[in-house]
Enzyme design. Structure first.
Site, mmCIF file in Angstrom:
data_model
loop_
_atom_site.group_PDB
_atom_site.id
_atom_site.type_symbol
_atom_site.label_atom_id
_atom_site.label_comp_id
_atom_site.label_asym_id
_atom_site.label_seq_id
_atom_site.Cartn_x
_atom_site.Cartn_y
_atom_site.Cartn_z
ATOM 1 N N HIS A 60 62.406 83.733 -18.787
ATOM 2 C CA HIS A 60 62.532 83.137 -17.455
ATOM 3 C C HIS A 60 61.441 83.734 -16.568
ATOM 4 O O HIS A 60 61.188 84.944 -16.603
ATOM 5 C CB HIS A 60 63.920 83.419 -16.890
ATOM 6 C CG HIS A 60 64.057 83.065 -15.443
ATOM 7 N ND1 HIS A 60 63.615 81.870 -14.943
ATOM 8 C CD2 HIS A 60 64.559 83.767 -14.388
ATOM 9 C CE1 HIS A 60 63.830 81.841 -13.640
ATOM 10 N NE2 HIS A 60 64.411 82.976 -13.282
ATOM 11 N N ASN A 69 59.055 80.929 -9.305
ATOM 12 C CA ASN A 69 60.356 80.910 -9.995
ATOM 13 C C ASN A 69 60.976 79.526 -9.836
ATOM 14 O O ASN A 69 61.377 79.151 -8.733
ATOM 15 C CB ASN A 69 61.254 81.996 -9.395
ATOM 16 C CG ASN A 69 62.628 82.059 -10.050
ATOM 17 O OD1 ASN A 69 63.011 81.175 -10.815
ATOM 18 N ND2 ASN A 69 63.374 83.107 -9.737
ATOM 19 N N CYS A 111 69.405 80.488 -13.062
ATOM 20 C CA CYS A 111 68.200 80.621 -13.911
ATOM 21 C C CYS A 111 68.538 80.764 -15.383
ATOM 22 O O CYS A 111 67.648 80.645 -16.229
ATOM 23 C CB CYS A 111 67.374 81.798 -13.441
ATOM 24 S SG CYS A 111 67.034 81.729 -11.686
HETATM 25 N N1 ACO Z 1 55.150 90.378 1.834
HETATM 26 C C1 ACO Z 1 54.883 91.620 2.252
HETATM 27 N N2 ACO Z 1 55.800 92.608 2.237
HETATM 28 C C2 ACO Z 1 57.018 92.308 1.757
HETATM 29 C C3 ACO Z 1 57.362 91.014 1.311
HETATM 30 C C4 ACO Z 1 56.374 90.031 1.353
HETATM 31 N N3 ACO Z 1 56.565 88.759 0.944
HETATM 32 N N4 ACO Z 1 58.642 91.022 0.903
HETATM 33 C C5 ACO Z 1 59.105 92.277 1.096
HETATM 34 N N5 ACO Z 1 58.133 93.046 1.595
HETATM 35 C C6 ACO Z 1 58.196 94.461 1.950
HETATM 36 C C7 ACO Z 1 59.592 94.941 2.230
HETATM 37 O O1 ACO Z 1 59.963 94.697 3.554
HETATM 38 C C8 ACO Z 1 59.467 96.431 1.930
HETATM 39 O O2 ACO Z 1 58.897 97.053 3.042
HETATM 40 P P1 ACO Z 1 59.351 98.537 3.473
HETATM 41 O O3 ACO Z 1 59.015 99.417 2.333
HETATM 42 O O4 ACO Z 1 58.559 98.789 4.711
HETATM 43 O O5 ACO Z 1 60.837 98.440 3.705
HETATM 44 C C9 ACO Z 1 58.447 96.476 0.795
HETATM 45 O O6 ACO Z 1 57.746 95.220 0.832
HETATM 46 C C10 ACO Z 1 59.067 96.676 -0.569
HETATM 47 O O7 ACO Z 1 60.170 95.774 -0.690
HETATM 48 P P2 ACO Z 1 60.986 95.671 -2.024
HETATM 49 O O8 ACO Z 1 62.091 94.690 -1.828
HETATM 50 O O9 ACO Z 1 61.346 97.036 -2.519
HETATM 51 O O10 ACO Z 1 59.882 95.071 -3.006
HETATM 52 P P3 ACO Z 1 59.956 94.887 -4.549
HETATM 53 O O11 ACO Z 1 58.844 95.613 -5.189
HETATM 54 O O12 ACO Z 1 61.346 95.136 -5.084
HETATM 55 O O13 ACO Z 1 59.654 93.332 -4.721
HETATM 56 C C11 ACO Z 1 60.865 91.318 -5.145
HETATM 57 C C12 ACO Z 1 60.525 92.398 -4.120
HETATM 58 C C13 ACO Z 1 59.569 90.631 -5.508
HETATM 59 C C14 ACO Z 1 61.832 90.314 -4.512
HETATM 60 C C15 ACO Z 1 61.489 91.969 -6.401
HETATM 61 O O14 ACO Z 1 62.522 92.834 -6.015
HETATM 62 C C16 ACO Z 1 62.023 90.967 -7.354
HETATM 63 O O15 ACO Z 1 61.309 90.184 -7.944
HETATM 64 N N6 ACO Z 1 63.359 90.999 -7.618
HETATM 65 C C17 ACO Z 1 63.973 90.090 -8.567
HETATM 66 C C18 ACO Z 1 64.031 88.728 -7.972
HETATM 67 C C19 ACO Z 1 64.589 87.752 -8.974
HETATM 68 O O16 ACO Z 1 64.317 87.823 -10.145
HETATM 69 N N7 ACO Z 1 65.388 86.832 -8.509
HETATM 70 C C20 ACO Z 1 65.963 85.888 -9.407
HETATM 71 C C21 ACO Z 1 66.346 84.777 -8.590
HETATM 72 S S1 ACO Z 1 66.656 83.435 -9.637
HETATM 73 C C22 ACO Z 1 68.132 82.624 -9.270
HETATM 74 O O17 ACO Z 1 69.086 82.791 -9.977
HETATM 75 C C23 ACO Z 1 68.153 81.735 -8.082
#
Ligand code: ACO
Length: 337
Positions: free
Chosen positions: A255, A285, A115
């Site tokens: 980004h 994304n 990214c």
């Molecule tokens: N729908 C419903 N529930 C979900 C989902 C979903 N799609 N995904 C996860 N959950 C649940 C989890 O299981 C967890 O449940 P639990 O509390 O019972 O264990 C709960 O939601 C919270 O999960 P978290 O992972 O803590 O959620 P968070 O608020 O951190 O959001 C996310 C997750 C959106 C992935 C966030 O962490 C994020 O955006 N991180 C950065 C991602 C990013 O920028 N990636 C870059 C990739 S780019 C590249 O280089 C390819």
């Protein structure tokens, strides 16, 4: 050393016509529109067709950027494609794009830094022009991350979309490159990586493919924490190198990985929401494509004025990060030396 200025002379983008909405994901996974919207800001993303490789969407974005710049492909001296979803592991997608544009023979290479790809690419392309190596470079960020997603893993499946954004950079009397800050830390690659995709680890087996073990793996919380910290730090270094402050930024183009990440970084930088370009709701994304797509949309909407200062900032797998401070100067042709 010969030194000239550089400006962005035109921008363009393209997204495939297929759309995957939160409602679609609700039918495929244990998730909800409410969860996805509040946790990420995403509503829908675009998905390329099976016969539409990354070079195909890069080509459409490239044509749009060339038209916007009033240039022909034959005017280009070099092609750079930022992507982690190339048509093939090799040759470089930029080589294939060059052939599609009818300019085989021109130098072409890919930048693979996830990214952060457009930010790194902007720095490389600007440097090649400012040092007089090339006069005109096409930089494309193009990705089809939906191909690398496990649609049974709700933590990653909701996040990614396909798209391409492009910029034509050219030599100019006006120098629009103000400063850059780039970084990378590969000590924990498994925080965000594609297993079974290269020379580390055992050869991929049919069972791996069946179980979708060759899809994106991410420690979301760790990446989130890192992203906010690095976006703020990289921005501050780029601003200080440029001799300006956050008050001088007209537009923050981050980004588009998560609305909450963007909001947290913008809040810390005291950037009002109306000066932050966000389109994550419509595209998800799109990795290296997200910044040039947002730039192209902002330009097409008439938001950008000559003299505006844009701060591009991003992060991604590597882990990697970067920020570029850039002065917008598109509508007035800078005289080419
Ligand atoms: N729908 C419903 N529930 C979900 C989902 C979903 N799609 N995904 C996860 N959950 C649940 C989890 O299981 C967890 O449940 P639990 O509390 O019972 O264990 C709960 O939601 C919270 O999960 P978290 O992972 O803590 O959620 P968070 O608020 O951190 O959001 C996310 C997750 C959106 C992935 C966030 O962490 C994020 O955006 N991180 C950065 C991602 C990013 O920028 N990636 C870059 C990739 S780019 C590249 O280089 C390819």
């Amino acid at each position: 050393m010969h030194q000239t200025g550089v400006r962005i002379a035109g921008v363009g983008h393209y997204v495939p016509t297929g759309v995957l909405t939160n409602a679609d994901l609700e039918r495929m996974l244990d998730t909800s529109d409410e969860w996805i919207t509040t946790r990420t800001g995403m509503k829908e993303r675009h998905v390329a067709a099976a016969d539409e490789p990354t070079s195909a969407i890069a080509y459409r974005a490239a044509l749009n950027a060339l038209a916007n710049a009033g240039r022909e492909a034959a005017d280009l001296d070099c092609l750079i494609v930022a992507t982690v979803t190339p048509d093939y592991a090799f040759p470089a997608t930029a080589c294939i794009l060059g052939a599609k544009l009818g300019i085989s023979g021109k130098p072409a290479f890919d930048i693979e830094i996830a990214c952060s790809g457009f930010i790194y690419g902007l720095t490389v392309a600007a440097s090649l022009i400012r040092t007089g190596v090339f006069k005109r470079v096409l930089l494309v960020g193009a990705e089809e991350l939906t191909r690398l997603v496990n649609y049974k893993d709700r933590s990653t499946a909701i996040l990614f979309g396909d798209g391409a954004g492009a910029a034509v950079l050219e030599a100019s009397d006006v120098d629009c490159f103000l400063a850059a800050e780039l970084g990378a830390d590969g000590s924990n690659p498994e925080n965000l990586y594609l297993p079974l995709s290269g020379t580390a680890g055992p050869p991929i087996t049919p069972d791996d493919v069946e179980q979708r073990r060759n899809t994106i793996v991410m420690n979301g919380r760790e990446v989130f924490r890192f992203a906010v910290t690095k976006m703020i730090a990289a921005t501050n270094v780029a601003l200080s190198r440029a001799g300006i402050t956050a008050d001088d930024i007209t537009w923050l183009i981050p980004h588009q990985a998560n609305r909450r990440i963007i909001d947290a970084a913008a809040k810390h930088l005291e950037m009002p929401t109306e000066r932050v370009i966000v389109n994550i709701d419509r595209y998800g994304n799109t990795s290296a494509a997200s910044i040039p797509m947002a730039l192209s949309e902002a330009s097409a909407a008439g938001k950008l004025k000559d003299g505006d200062v844009i701060l591009f900032v991003g992060f991604g797998a590597g882990l990697s990060w970067g920020a570029v401070a850039w002065r917008w100067h598109m509508s007035t042709n800078g005289k080419i030396p």
